[in-house]
Design an enzyme around this catalytic site. Structure first.
Site, PDB file in Angstrom:
ATOM      1  CB  CYS A  54      -0.913  -0.011   1.213  1.00 53.98           C
ATOM      2  SG  CYS A  54      -1.908  -1.518   1.382  1.00 53.98           S
ATOM      3  CB  CYS A  57       0.993   1.542   4.597  1.00 52.16           C
ATOM      4  SG  CYS A  57       1.069   0.788   6.237  1.00 52.16           S
TER       5      CYS A  57
END
Length: 311
Positions: A54, A57
């Site tokens: 992601c 993140c």
């Protein structure tokens, strides 16, 4: 509820700002106390070394963010954190672990945490990634109330942010959670480079869930050094508030949570977000890997605005 079309959602976004907020406030008052805010606390019970990529993140093994990796927390530490959260006014205690999917040995430990937190009189929520068959049911038996699994963005923009897990897989996890009798917490992140159409499609995707999520966190991206989105430009503040207002209109009975990014928001922006229908926040100085507004500041802001923690 009749499923809204993309065009209908975009028409809401395009309303004059005052008209949009007025309409959102009307909807809010029809379904919730006008000045009550639901308060949750979020604890990272296992941090870092996540195999997902992601782009926002710091916990991903694919990125170069300098984040300490920690194993699953002991039960006693989780219970102590939950007790502290309750004493500070939290009604819900959320636990997050950086996994693609929990292993059986870890799920047993998380189930023990859920049971212990539930015994304190708090609502329980976890976010553990994708769930294998039967895992949602086991969490439900342990006393879990909510499962968080965000859609993050639109189906069309999703592939520009995440490559290791498909949008359909996220929807499958949400379906499994709902089938197990759990409440759903699912929302998205604004400011990743998406368009207004993407934000509308995110809300449309959430509206397509039957029933709609009981909690909808709206996060403002917190750019983190070492991640692909480290240099992302912040979302326009008025556009952020517009998204909150449209979410309130589309989801009249759901809690719309002003989630990540609050630490960087001024009081005026937060006040507009509450006026637009946000009625939930995270308490505490930390949200998984990013800072959050301090408890003292939240107390002062609530006093300034005449808001109260929901009971």
């Amino acid at each position: 509820m009749t499923q809204p079309t993309l065009e209908e959602i975009l028409e809401l976004f395009a309303l004059p700002f005052n008209d949009l907020l007025f309409r959102a406030q009307q909807v809010h008052r029809e379904h919730f106390p006008a000045n009550a805010v639901q308060c949750s606390t979020l604890l990272s019970i296992k941090t870092g070394a996540c195999p997902e990529d992601c782009g926002y993140c710091a916990q991903s093994v694919h990125h170069e963010a300098k984040l300490p990796v920690t194993p699953l927390m002991p039960l006693a530490e989780v219970v102590a954190a939950a007790q502290a959260a309750k004493s500070q006014g939290a009604q819900r205690f959320c636990m997050g672990a950086a996994w693609r999917s929990p292993h059986e040995r870890d799920l047993e430990k998380v189930a023990e945490m859920v049971q212990a937190v539930k015994e304190l009189g708090l609502e329980t929520c976890v976010t553990l990634g994708m769930l294998k068959p039967g895992q949602a049911e086991r969490l439900q038996v342990a006393g879990l109330d909510y499962y968080n699994h965000n859609l993050d963005t639109s189906p069309e923009f999703y592939g520009q942010v995440i490559h290791t897990r498909g949008y359909a897989e996220r929807l499958e996890t949400l379906a499994a959670v709902r089938a197990a009798g759990l409440k759903v917490c699912s929302g998205g992140i604004l400011g990743m480079g998406e368009s207004r159409r993407d934000r509308a499609r995110l809300l449309q995707s959430l509206a397509a869930l039957e029933p709609a999520p009981e909690s909808i966190p709206i996060n403002a991206l917190v750019p983190i050094a070492g991640t692909p989105l480290a240099e992302a430009a912040p979302i326009d503040e008025i556009e952020f508030v517009r998204t909150i207002a449209v979410a309130r209109i589309l989801f009249p009975s759901s809690y719309v949570r002003l989630a990540a990014g609050r630490e960087k928001m001024g009081d005026s922006l937060q006040a507009l977000a509450f006026l637009a229908g946000a009625n939930s926040i995270f308490l505490g100085d930390r949200l998984l890997t990013t800072n959050n507004a301090s408890s003292d500041h939240d107390a002062a802001l609530f006093a300034k605005l005449g808001l109260q923690a929901a009971v």
